[in-house]
Scaffold this motif. Structure first.
Motif, short mmCIF file in Angstrom:
data_model
loop_
_atom_site.label_atom_id
_atom_site.label_comp_id
_atom_site.label_asym_id
_atom_site.label_seq_id
_atom_site.Cartn_x
_atom_site.Cartn_y
_atom_site.Cartn_z
N PRO A 148 0.83 -1.22 0.00
CA PRO A 148 0.00 0.00 0.00
C PRO A 148 0.87 1.27 0.00
CG PRO A 148 -0.80 -1.57 1.61
CD PRO A 148 0.51 -2.10 1.13
N ARG A 149 0.47 2.24 -0.79
CA ARG A 149 1.23 3.48 -0.90
C ARG A 149 1.42 4.14 0.46
NH1 ARG A 149 3.41 6.87 -5.26
NH2 ARG A 149 4.00 8.77 -4.19
N GLU A 150 0.39 4.13 1.28
CA GLU A 150 0.46 4.77 2.60
C GLU A 150 1.50 4.08 3.49
OE1 GLU A 150 -2.25 3.54 1.22
OE2 GLU A 150 -3.31 5.37 0.56
N TYR A 151 1.59 2.77 3.36
CA TYR A 151 2.55 2.00 4.17
C TYR A 151 3.99 2.35 3.76
CZ TYR A 151 5.25 -1.95 5.90
OH TYR A 151 6.20 -2.74 6.50
N ASP A 153 4.99 5.07 2.24
CA ASP A 153 5.25 6.46 2.63
C ASP A 153 5.65 6.55 4.09
OD1 ASP A 153 4.69 7.28 0.08
OD2 ASP A 153 2.65 7.97 0.53
N LYS A 154 4.96 5.78 4.93
CA LYS A 154 5.27 5.79 6.36
C LYS A 154 6.65 5.21 6.62
CE LYS A 154 3.63 4.08 10.83
NZ LYS A 154 2.61 3.26 11.53
#
Length: 212
Positions: A148-151, A153-154
């Motif tokens: 996932p992109r959010e993962y 990024d984090k």
């Protein structure tokens, strides 16, 4: 690094190949507390640099990128095949007995100023290149897009990029070039009989050196 002339490897393509195939580097820097060594996989790009550019990343928690003596170049060491060489393998042992053990190895030392890169676009491109390179041999390669992109990024907030434009680079190929041909041949046989990954790789290097 001490390099006798017969162990010197100056072919930049040969040096770059070792960097690509053995990318886990020892990064040596000078900090306010003295010498500091970190082990970091590096990605080699050539672009417009004569000797190439090394790129990698470290944890933001790692003080290596904050505590640098700026006027001192960083040293990046890449270690290739290495193995013990037994004197019992030398044919000349039977003639004079004047033989001793040694250790054969190949290594590349690259030098240049370390630059810190705190840029998410640059860092994402580096991560994409690193994973593409190392996932390529696998039957089902993983890519950053699989997570996932959010993962991602984090996770990226916990690392920071580093870059070294190589100003000088040296290679040492200590692969029994200083031995007579009959010893090189018997070393190859001895290494092959050991039949480990390291000894088979070194046997190939000794054999190649003997043909030059």
């Amino acid at each position: 690094m001490y390099i006798p002339k017969y162990f010197e490897e100056a072919n930049i393509e040969v040096l770059h190949e070792l960097v690509r195939t053995h990318p886990l580097a020892t990064l040596v820097t000078m900090s306010s507390h003295g010498l500091n060594a970190n082990h970091i996989p590096m990605y080699l790009v050539q672009e417009t640099s004569e000797y190439g550019i090394l790129r990698g990343h470290v944890a933001r928690a790692n003080p290596v990128w904050r505590d640098l003596v700026s006027e001192v170049e960083a040293l990046v060491i890449f270690q290739g095949a290495d193995t013990y060489i037994s004197p019992s393998w030398y044919q000349t042992k039977q003639e004079r007995g004047e033989v001793v053990p040694t250790w054969d190895y190949v290594t590349v030392h690259a030098y240049g100023p370390l630059r810190v890169v705190d840029d998410v676009v640059w860092l994402r491109e580096l991560l994409k290149n690193l994973t593409t390179q190392h996932e390529a041999p696998l039957a089902e390669p993983w890519s950053i897009a699989d997570a996932p992109r959010e993962y991602i990024d984090k996770m990226m907030t916990a690392i920071i990029g580093i870059e070294i434009v190589i100003r000088k680079i040296h290679g040492k190929w200590k692969v029994s070039q200083n031995q007579p041909a009959q010893n090189q041949e018997s070393i190859v046989v001895g290494l092959q009989e050991q039949n480990t990954g390291a000894t088979v790789a070194m046997a190939q290097l000794v054999e190649q050196a003997g043909k030059k």
